[in-house]
Design a protein around this motif. Structure first.
Motif, PDB file in Angstrom:
ATOM      1  N   TYR A 204     -52.742  18.203  45.877  1.00 41.22           N
ATOM      2  CA  TYR A 204     -52.966  16.643  45.845  1.00 41.22           C
ATOM      3  C   TYR A 204     -52.878  15.224  46.964  1.00 41.22           C
ATOM      4  O   TYR A 204     -51.630  15.277  47.676  1.00 41.22           O
ATOM      5  CB  TYR A 204     -52.245  15.810  44.618  1.00 41.22           C
ATOM      6  N   GLY A 205     -53.825  15.068  46.854  1.00 48.60           N
ATOM      7  CA  GLY A 205     -53.567  14.099  48.136  1.00 48.60           C
ATOM      8  C   GLY A 205     -53.416  15.027  49.874  1.00 48.60           C
ATOM      9  O   GLY A 205     -53.283  13.763  50.842  1.00 48.60           O
ATOM     10  N   GLU A 206     -53.414  16.150  49.929  1.00 49.88           N
ATOM     11  CA  GLU A 206     -53.043  16.475  51.743  1.00 49.88           C
ATOM     12  C   GLU A 206     -54.674  17.535  51.549  1.00 49.88           C
ATOM     13  O   GLU A 206     -55.283  17.834  51.005  1.00 49.88           O
ATOM     14  CB  GLU A 206     -51.998  17.296  51.259  1.00 49.88           C
ATOM     15  N   GLY A 207     -54.421  18.173  52.546  1.00 50.06           N
ATOM     16  CA  GLY A 207     -55.521  19.110  52.854  1.00 50.06           C
ATOM     17  C   GLY A 207     -55.569  20.506  51.982  1.00 50.06           C
ATOM     18  O   GLY A 207     -54.437  20.950  51.689  1.00 50.06           O
ATOM     19  N   LEU A 208     -56.936  20.904  52.563  1.00 51.78           N
ATOM     20  CA  LEU A 208     -57.025  22.313  52.041  1.00 51.78           C
ATOM     21  C   LEU A 208     -56.037  23.538  52.871  1.00 51.78           C
ATOM     22  O   LEU A 208     -56.357  23.512  54.361  1.00 51.78           O
ATOM     23  CB  LEU A 208     -58.184  22.741  51.680  1.00 51.78           C
TER      24      LEU A 208
ATOM     25  N   TYR B  92     -65.052  31.432  50.554  1.00 54.38           N
ATOM     26  CA  TYR B  92     -64.017  31.066  51.336  1.00 54.38           C
ATOM     27  C   TYR B  92     -63.905  30.454  49.985  1.00 54.38           C
ATOM     28  O   TYR B  92     -63.569  29.746  49.382  1.00 54.38           O
ATOM     29  CB  TYR B  92     -64.076  30.405  52.027  1.00 54.38           C
TER      30      TYR B  92
ATOM     31  N   PHE C 279     -56.318  27.889  53.655  1.00 54.07           N
ATOM     32  CA  PHE C 279     -57.135  28.699  53.813  1.00 54.07           C
ATOM     33  C   PHE C 279     -56.560  29.899  53.033  1.00 54.07           C
ATOM     34  O   PHE C 279     -55.867  30.177  53.126  1.00 54.07           O
ATOM     35  CB  PHE C 279     -57.271  29.041  55.150  1.00 54.07           C
TER      36      PHE C 279
ATOM     37  N   TYR D  48     -59.641  27.556  48.733  1.00 55.98           N
ATOM     38  CA  TYR D  48     -58.972  27.719  49.852  1.00 55.98           C
ATOM     39  C   TYR D  48     -57.967  26.035  48.274  1.00 55.98           C
ATOM     40  O   TYR D  48     -58.214  27.040  47.116  1.00 55.98           O
ATOM     41  CB  TYR D  48     -59.846  25.867  49.989  1.00 55.98           C
TER      42      TYR D  48
ATOM     43  N   LEU E 256     -60.338  24.913  45.380  1.00 56.46           N
ATOM     44  CA  LEU E 256     -61.360  25.202  46.047  1.00 56.46           C
ATOM     45  C   LEU E 256     -62.335  26.854  46.192  1.00 56.46           C
ATOM     46  O   LEU E 256     -61.457  27.218  46.965  1.00 56.46           O
ATOM     47  CB  LEU E 256     -62.407  23.763  47.262  1.00 56.46           C
TER      48      LEU E 256
ATOM     49  N   GLN F  86     -55.622  23.232  47.800  1.00 55.39           N
ATOM     50  CA  GLN F  86     -55.455  22.041  47.805  1.00 55.39           C
ATOM     51  C   GLN F  86     -54.210  21.383  47.140  1.00 55.39           C
ATOM     52  O   GLN F  86     -54.497  20.934  45.792  1.00 55.39           O
ATOM     53  CB  GLN F  86     -56.238  21.154  47.970  1.00 55.39           C
TER      54      GLN F  86
ATOM     55  N   LEU G 222     -70.517  24.205  55.711  1.00 54.71           N
ATOM     56  CA  LEU G 222     -69.206  25.320  54.588  1.00 54.71           C
ATOM     57  C   LEU G 222     -69.256  23.622  53.712  1.00 54.71           C
ATOM     58  O   LEU G 222     -69.541  22.246  54.213  1.00 54.71           O
ATOM     59  CB  LEU G 222     -68.603  25.439  55.349  1.00 54.71           C
ATOM     60  N   ILE G 223     -69.992  24.462  52.695  1.00 49.89           N
ATOM     61  CA  ILE G 223     -70.368  23.248  51.637  1.00 49.89           C
ATOM     62  C   ILE G 223     -69.454  24.023  50.375  1.00 49.89           C
ATOM     63  O   ILE G 223     -67.968  25.191  50.142  1.00 49.89           O
ATOM     64  CB  ILE G 223     -71.465  23.001  50.734  1.00 49.89           C
ATOM     65  N   PHE G 224     -68.436  23.632  49.289  1.00 48.46           N
ATOM     66  CA  PHE G 224     -67.674  23.254  48.360  1.00 48.46           C
ATOM     67  C   PHE G 224     -68.218  23.218  47.026  1.00 48.46           C
ATOM     68  O   PHE G 224     -68.863  22.440  46.561  1.00 48.46           O
ATOM     69  CB  PHE G 224     -66.444  22.666  48.572  1.00 48.46           C
TER      70      PHE G 224
END
Lengths: 115, 112
Positions: free
Chosen positions: B39-43, B33, B45, B35, B88, B37, B100-102
């Protein structure tokens, strides 16, 4: 469709206190995962819940716990806070969770600062 | 345990230039996957790759999966300031404790 909602957005706590973070997944999603993100460690998996059951757990101490309710909403609790717990906590939901065809959709996170 | 390493760690490009970000796994990739991001926010997709040789595109972003090399690459064509952020890669670990790892992330800055 509303996205993943996390509350609160920001939180400041002192060492030794406990904190509860909340996550509302996308409607219809039954899996909720929690991640901790720090500059030094990156994104670390905390745990995953599916239909109110913890399905997977990362390598975090027992001070980190969570639960999921029947409406799929999830909460994460951290007890006896330490300075090192300061991080962005991200919640993600998906239809199936551990399936290879079910991407995670993330909320904007809760920024926790421990002083 | 499986690890995902991304390269480069950070990248500064001029607007309009092409760039490539790589993600290499220490173990077999069970789906990959990508993604983005802020800064400071969610990922957010971007896309998911499942089979070796698979290639997907979304606007000016293309990703490929090389199962044999346990590697994926993300290519951005004619970069724009809106492409700036942290990229990511993520992968399922497989097995009984599938999660799920990143990767370590790649910070992209695009200079106007």
């Amino acid at each position: 469709k509303a996205g993943v909602t996390q509350t609160p957005r920001y939180l400041i706590k002192t060492r030794g206190q406990q904190v509860t973070l909340s996550c509302s997944p996308i409607s219809g999603h039954r899996s909720v995962s929690w991640y901790q993100q720090t500059p030094g460690q990156g994104l670390q998996f905390l745990f995953e819940y599916f239909s109110e059951t913890q399905r997977n757990k990362g390598n975090f101490p027992g001070r980190f716990s969570g639960r999921q309710f029947s409406n799929s909403r999830s909460e994460m609790n951290v007890s006896t806070l330490e300075l090192g717990d300061s991080a962005l906590y991200l919640c993600a939901s998906s239809l199936k969770g551990g399936s290879y065809n079910s991407p995670l959709h993330f909320g904007n996170g809760t920024r926790l600062t421990v002083t | 345990s499986q690890e995902l390493e991304q390269s480069p760690q950070s990248l500064i490009v001029q607007e309009g230039k092409n760039l490539t970000i790589n993600c290499t796994s220490s173990k077999t990739l069970y789906g990959l996957y990508w993604y983005k991001q802020k800064y400071g926010e969610g990922l957010i997709f971007l896309m998911m790759l499942q089979k070796g040789g698979e290639e997907k595109s979304h606007e000016k972003i293309t990703a490929k999966l090389d199962e044999k090399k346990q590697q994926s690459s993300l290519h951005i064509t004619a970069s724009q300031p809106s492409h700036a952020g942290i990229y990511l890669c993520g992968s399922q670990t497989g097995g009984a404790t599938n999660k799920l790892i990143f990767g370590t992330g790649t910070l992209l800055a695009v200079q106007p």
